[in-house]
Design a protein around this motif. Structure first.
Motif, PDB file in Angstrom:
ATOM      1  N   VAL A 191       0.899  -0.978   0.231  1.00 25.01           N
ATOM      2  CA  VAL A 191      -0.177  -0.094   0.242  1.00 25.01           C
ATOM      3  C   VAL A 191       1.092   1.165  -0.315  1.00 25.01           C
ATOM      4  O   VAL A 191       2.157   1.039   0.716  1.00 25.01           O
ATOM      5  CB  VAL A 191      -0.906   0.298   1.276  1.00 25.01           C
ATOM      6  CG1 VAL A 191      -1.702   1.241   1.110  1.00 25.01           C
ATOM      7  CG2 VAL A 191      -1.784  -0.474   1.232  1.00 25.01           C
ATOM      8  N   THR A 192       0.015   1.913  -1.309  1.00 25.98           N
ATOM      9  CA  THR A 192       1.376   3.052  -1.458  1.00 25.98           C
ATOM     10  C   THR A 192       0.551   4.218  -0.481  1.00 25.98           C
ATOM     11  O   THR A 192       0.155   4.455  -0.253  1.00 25.98           O
ATOM     12  CB  THR A 192       1.602   3.373  -2.846  1.00 25.98           C
ATOM     13  OG1 THR A 192       0.619   4.003  -3.662  1.00 25.98           O
ATOM     14  CG2 THR A 192       2.263   2.213  -3.429  1.00 25.98           C
ATOM     15  N   GLN A 249       0.439   6.958  -2.157  1.00 24.95           N
ATOM     16  CA  GLN A 249      -0.970   7.089  -2.822  1.00 24.95           C
ATOM     17  C   GLN A 249      -2.039   6.758  -2.882  1.00 24.95           C
ATOM     18  O   GLN A 249      -3.082   7.678  -2.535  1.00 24.95           O
ATOM     19  CB  GLN A 249      -0.635   7.102  -4.410  1.00 24.95           C
ATOM     20  CG  GLN A 249      -1.733   7.907  -5.519  1.00 24.95           C
ATOM     21  CD  GLN A 249      -0.949   7.359  -6.471  1.00 24.95           C
ATOM     22  OE1 GLN A 249       0.023   7.763  -7.039  1.00 24.95           O
ATOM     23  NE2 GLN A 249      -2.157   7.814  -7.682  1.00 24.95           N
ATOM     24  N   ASP A 250      -1.802   5.521  -2.371  1.00 23.31           N
ATOM     25  CA  ASP A 250      -3.517   4.529  -1.683  1.00 23.31           C
ATOM     26  C   ASP A 250      -3.815   5.135  -0.177  1.00 23.31           C
ATOM     27  O   ASP A 250      -4.791   5.500  -1.291  1.00 23.31           O
ATOM     28  CB  ASP A 250      -2.917   3.335  -1.965  1.00 23.31           C
ATOM     29  CG  ASP A 250      -2.489   2.403  -3.146  1.00 23.31           C
ATOM     30  OD1 ASP A 250      -2.501   2.829  -4.336  1.00 23.31           O
ATOM     31  OD2 ASP A 250      -1.616   1.668  -3.230  1.00 23.31           O
ATOM     32  N   GLU A 261      -5.747   8.522  -1.636  1.00 24.08           N
ATOM     33  CA  GLU A 261      -7.129   8.701  -2.128  1.00 24.08           C
ATOM     34  C   GLU A 261      -8.288   7.498  -1.820  1.00 24.08           C
ATOM     35  O   GLU A 261      -9.405   7.845  -2.466  1.00 24.08           O
ATOM     36  CB  GLU A 261      -6.532   7.719  -3.746  1.00 24.08           C
ATOM     37  CG  GLU A 261      -5.192   8.642  -4.636  1.00 24.08           C
ATOM     38  CD  GLU A 261      -5.138   8.113  -6.073  1.00 24.08           C
ATOM     39  OE1 GLU A 261      -4.202   8.598  -6.654  1.00 24.08           O
ATOM     40  OE2 GLU A 261      -4.935   6.613  -5.856  1.00 24.08           O
ATOM     41  N   ARG A 262      -7.643   7.186  -0.806  1.00 24.08           N
ATOM     42  CA  ARG A 262      -8.747   6.341   0.215  1.00 24.08           C
ATOM     43  C   ARG A 262      -9.449   7.232   1.180  1.00 24.08           C
ATOM     44  O   ARG A 262      -8.288   7.065   1.988  1.00 24.08           O
ATOM     45  CB  ARG A 262      -8.355   4.756  -0.093  1.00 24.08           C
ATOM     46  CG  ARG A 262      -8.212   4.719  -1.217  1.00 24.08           C
ATOM     47  CD  ARG A 262      -7.124   3.172  -1.753  1.00 24.08           C
ATOM     48  NE  ARG A 262      -6.884   2.379  -3.274  1.00 24.08           N
ATOM     49  CZ  ARG A 262      -7.810   1.977  -3.591  1.00 24.08           C
ATOM     50  NH1 ARG A 262      -9.138   1.200  -2.707  1.00 24.08           N
ATOM     51  NH2 ARG A 262      -7.274   1.194  -4.662  1.00 24.08           N
ATOM     52  N   HIS A 274      -8.135  -2.911  -9.338  1.00 24.69           N
ATOM     53  CA  HIS A 274      -6.891  -2.179  -8.866  1.00 24.69           C
ATOM     54  C   HIS A 274      -5.572  -2.901  -9.384  1.00 24.69           C
ATOM     55  O   HIS A 274      -4.534  -2.128  -9.538  1.00 24.69           O
ATOM     56  CB  HIS A 274      -6.592  -1.842  -7.589  1.00 24.69           C
ATOM     57  CG  HIS A 274      -5.494  -0.913  -6.974  1.00 24.69           C
ATOM     58  ND1 HIS A 274      -5.451   0.656  -7.377  1.00 24.69           N
ATOM     59  CD2 HIS A 274      -4.382  -0.929  -6.744  1.00 24.69           C
ATOM     60  CE1 HIS A 274      -4.318   0.904  -6.677  1.00 24.69           C
ATOM     61  NE2 HIS A 274      -3.354   0.219  -5.924  1.00 24.69           N
ATOM     62  N   LEU A 301      -5.991  -2.643  -0.339  1.00 25.08           N
ATOM     63  CA  LEU A 301      -7.050  -2.407  -0.426  1.00 25.08           C
ATOM     64  C   LEU A 301      -8.105  -2.814  -0.750  1.00 25.08           C
ATOM     65  O   LEU A 301      -8.846  -3.883  -1.051  1.00 25.08           O
ATOM     66  CB  LEU A 301      -6.351  -1.600  -2.091  1.00 25.08           C
ATOM     67  CG  LEU A 301      -4.898  -1.446  -1.752  1.00 25.08           C
ATOM     68  CD1 LEU A 301      -4.754  -0.563  -3.407  1.00 25.08           C
ATOM     69  CD2 LEU A 301      -4.733   0.444  -0.889  1.00 25.08           C
ATOM     70  N   HIS A 307     -13.588   3.844  -1.691  1.00 23.52           N
ATOM     71  CA  HIS A 307     -12.515   3.233  -2.148  1.00 23.52           C
ATOM     72  C   HIS A 307     -11.880   3.262  -0.624  1.00 23.52           C
ATOM     73  O   HIS A 307     -11.775   4.321  -0.422  1.00 23.52           O
ATOM     74  CB  HIS A 307     -11.620   3.373  -2.591  1.00 23.52           C
ATOM     75  CG  HIS A 307     -11.971   3.175  -4.703  1.00 23.52           C
ATOM     76  ND1 HIS A 307     -13.067   3.974  -5.577  1.00 23.52           N
ATOM     77  CD2 HIS A 307     -11.910   1.996  -5.306  1.00 23.52           C
ATOM     78  CE1 HIS A 307     -13.206   3.489  -6.562  1.00 23.52           C
ATOM     79  NE2 HIS A 307     -12.443   2.304  -6.582  1.00 23.52           N
ATOM     80  N   VAL A 309      -8.771   1.878   2.439  1.00 21.06           N
ATOM     81  CA  VAL A 309      -7.672   1.028   3.453  1.00 21.06           C
ATOM     82  C   VAL A 309      -8.696   0.065   3.989  1.00 21.06           C
ATOM     83  O   VAL A 309      -8.486   0.842   5.582  1.00 21.06           O
ATOM     84  CB  VAL A 309      -6.483   1.764   3.385  1.00 21.06           C
ATOM     85  CG1 VAL A 309      -5.468   0.392   3.809  1.00 21.06           C
ATOM     86  CG2 VAL A 309      -6.061   2.419   2.132  1.00 21.06           C
TER      87      VAL A 309
END
Length: 757
Positions: A267-268, A270-271, A274-275, A318, A365, A386, A388
């Motif tokens: 999991v980055t 950026q992830d 965005e979530r 994804h 994710l 979306h 995490v």
């Protein structure tokens, strides 16, 4: 005044004319009736006329005239001028003499062709089959009808072969080799040249591709071996043979597996940006004890006086991008296949068991449906987002069930235990036993209320038991048992149903003035009216009533009432079996008609993208629509829905075939033993019996019923002896002895155990 007199005269004239026509009808002969009926049907060629409509429009008001009309229509149907629709309706036959359809081959030689747009088979003798194979698309013509003979057809051309590969057992001699197929649906064995055996030996299970089909010059089927599965009787060879028999894959392409291994599940930043972050919210997975692909999780937390339940689904889309090599393979497979001793996954193992699997203590994710609910399980608000997550705990169903019962909740009661609550009707944590008991018990309570509401709305109550086997390291079955759904299973089921329904409603019910965008729905038609009426007539003899007229909801509630009234009675299994046969099969389509069995006007599949391709399509479309994208191509998605429905049916057939194989293998060690059973099927060639102890099913062949000559009463699901009137009825208890277990044919034979004098 003058106008009134003219009107009265006109009415009198019409009455007199009608009287004259009625007098004429009384003297109508068969030739006149043919003309009357022909005129009626040709004026409205697309309309289906019931007997009542025909009698009314032709003013046939006497019993002899009505019987003459029925007899004439039967003759016209015999001559293919009319088509019979059900038991009491006809339509003009607008089809030509030459049509197209699907060929159906039977091991007993009773082949047929099913015309396009019809479900009624037409007999095709072997000499008129043009060597068509089962499932082939053909062009055929009707043969001239002979009096007192059934309608026959002749295959003129094979338009498209259903398949060109077959699986079976090799018979290798010194000069020649053949493939003997399992299902006996090929007229002759497949000739395999010795240089096309690929090293295959006698009794090997093999997959053969046809290289030469029969034609007017030769009648041989010639093929080449494309894969050797192993020796007959070896477990892996037999399981792979079952998959190959239905055209299902039994191994994964290496290039697809290599592509999957390059995907990282990290999991980055950026992830996270965005979530929505659910990593600190209590979350768990609940699955079978031997599961490895955890594609759904539940989160729970209190928000003021409300409860927030998150249904978190692995975000497969994804990682699997549309059009990629992994996606193309998943699309082709459309579903994971579950055999007795193995799973053939839709996605490569690296994805389904590791990257996408919602394993405990790992950041994952997800695509989530987050529901805000009150204590009556009413959804106050929801969002599809979306996320995490990080699962706190991985539960097996058995663990959750034990925890629920440890806290005083009776399985199947539909009610929470009063001991769990304080005087303010709130859960009292100090009274609870087990880790995370409060969260699990609250989820169970909400699920039970959702379930009660669903049944109140008319959802069907069919609850069967599934046969399972424990197998050893070689795949040999060592124990047979059956599973039924308990509260822990139902807990997960209700929240998955709710999530699927919520997503479908979001897309299917747009704001006023806007058109619904394309979405694959899971649809289920209402029962076949004819079969439903047969069921009504059938249950009357047991003293039950069934409402078949009225709305879909009224029909469903009447069926549920029937199931409730029959519960615990001797005829319960019989009535449930007949009722299930009246049900239609659920399927996928972009054209929503609702789901009869669940009583949902809108329903889709969103919750299992690891093992079902339609769920992946739904995820992608939701993401597109959330980003403001235009509606998906309806024609393309309907084709994918049809493909997914077809693959689902094949997967179910393969699963049943693997169960049948293990059933025969398991009972093969019990030859001569006696068991209590019940009659699970009645056919003209014998009685199917299911053993009560382990649900294994076998057949008592008709040749063993030697105490009388038996007639097959198809409508009443029974065999009746002519002399002694002994009756074998679907659902009746019966005592059987295991007579034979043929693994080659996957066939289990029973004999009826005679009672002691």
């Amino acid at each position: 005044m003058a106008k009134a007199k003219k009107s009265n005269k006109a009415q009198a004239a019409r009455a007199k004319a009608a009287g004259n026509k009625t007098k004429q009808r009384r003297h109508t002969n068969k030739q006149d009736m043919v003309q009357l009926l022909t005129q009626l049907f040709t004026e409205q060629p697309e309309k289906t006329f019931s007997f009542k409509e025909i009698f009314r429009q032709l003013k046939l008001n006497t019993h002899p005239l009505k019987m003459l009309a029925i007899e004439t229509m039967e003759d016209m149907a015999w001559d293919d001028m009319l088509t019979k629709v059900g038991d009491s309706a006809y339509q003009l036959n607008t089809s030509g003499q030459v049509q197209e359809g699907r060929f159906v081959r039977k091991p007993n030689g009773k082949n047929s062709v099913i015309p396009d747009g019809s479900d009624k088979p037409i007999f095709v003798s072997e000499r008129n089959s043009l060597w068509a194979q089962n499932g082939d698309r053909v062009r055929f013509s009707f043969m001239a009808r002979r009096r007192n003979h059934i309608k026959e057809a002749q295959v003129l051309e094979i338009l498209q072969r259903a398949k060109d590969t077959f699986v079976g057992r090799l018979r290798v001699a010194r000069d020649i080799a053949f493939l003997v197929t399992q299902d006996n649906l090929i007229v002759q064995d497949v000739l395999v040249p010795k240089d096309k055996l690929m090293g295959g030996k006698n009794d090997d299970k093999a997959v053969v591709r046809i290289t030469q089909w029969p034609d007017s010059n030769h009648r041989d089927l010639v093929g080449e071996v494309i894969d050797i599965l192993g020796q007959q009787g070896e477990n892996t060879a037999e399981m792979h043979a079952i998959l190959a028999q239905y055209g299902l894959p039994y191994k994964y392409p290496k290039e697809v597996e290599e592509a999957a291994k390059k995907i990282s599940g990290v999991v980055t930043a950026q992830d996270l940006a965005e979530r929505e972050d659910f990593r600190d919210v209590w979350t768990c997975t609940i699955d079978p004890y031997d599961a490895k692909d955890f594609d759904d999780a539940l989160s729970f937390r209190k928000v003021g006086n409300l409860y927030e339940v998150g249904v978190h689904i692995a975000d497969v889309s994804h990682y699997v991008t549309e059009g990629s090599i992994i996606d193309k393979e998943a699309q082709k497979r459309a579903t994971s296949v579950y055999l007795v001793d193995r799973t053939i996954p839709m996605l490569p193992e690296h994805l389904c068991n590791f990257v996408c699997s919602l394993r405990p203590d790992e950041e994952k994710l997800c695509f989530s449906v987050v529901l805000l609910m009150d204590e009556d399980a009413q959804v106050r608000s929801h969002r599809v987002v979306h996320t995490v997550i990080k699962s706190c705990r991985r539960y097996a169903y058995e663990e959750v069930q034990e925890l629920i019962e440890k806290n005083g909740v009776v399985d199947g009661s539909g009610q929470p235990s009063p001991n769990l609550y304080n005087k303010d009707h709130q859960l009292a944590p100090h009274n609870l036993q087990g880790e995370y008991a409060e969260q699990l018990l609250m989820l169970d309570m909400l699920a039970k209320k959702l379930r009660a509401e669903r049944f109140k709305d008319g959802a069907m109550k069919f609850e069967g038991e599934e046969l399972h086997f424990d197998v050893d390291e070689t795949g040999r079955p060592i124990k047979a048992f059956f599973k039924r759904q308990r509260d822990a299973n139902k807990l997960i089921e209700e929240f998955m149903l709710l999530a699927n329904r919520t997503v479908a409603e979001d897309i299917g019910k747009p704001q006023r003035g806007k058109k619904a965008k394309t979405l694959p729905y899971r649809i289920h038609e209402a029962p076949d009216p004819k079969k439903l009426e047969d069921l009504r007539e059938f249950v009357v003899r047991f003293g039950y009533r069934l409402k078949t007229a009225g709305t879909v909801g009224q029909t469903a509630r009447s069926l549920n009432q029937l199931m409730d009234e029959a519960a615990g009675q001797r005829e319960q299994k019989l009535i449930q079996t007949v009722a299930l046969r009246a049900m239609m099969k659920a399927k996928y389509s972009v054209h929503n008609i609702g789901h009869f069995g669940l009583a949902f006007p809108y329903y889709t599949h969103f919750t299992s993208p690891i093992r079902r391709y339609p769920d992946t399509m739904v995820h992608r479309l939701l993401t597109r629509y959330q980003q403001g994208g235009k509606s998906g191509n309806e024609r393309y998605y309907e084709e994918q829905c049809q493909h997914s429905s077809d693959m689902e049916q094949l997967a179910q057939q393969a699963e049943r075939e693997s169960i049948k194989y293990k059933m025969v293998e398991f009972m093969g060690e019990r030859i001569g033993e006696v068991f209590d059973a019940h009659i699970s099927g009645i056919q003209s060639y014998g009685i199917y019996c299911e053993i009560d102890e382990n649900h294994c099913e076998g057949m008592v062949p008709m040749r063993d019923l030697d105490d009388d000559y038996y007639d097959f009463d198809e409508k009443n699901y029974c065999l009746v002896g002519r002399r002694h009137h002994n009756k074998y009825q679907l659902g009746d208890p019966i005592r059987i002895r295991v007579a034979a277990a043929n693994l080659k044919k996957r066939q289990l034979d029973f004999t009826i155990e005679k009672e002691e004098p």
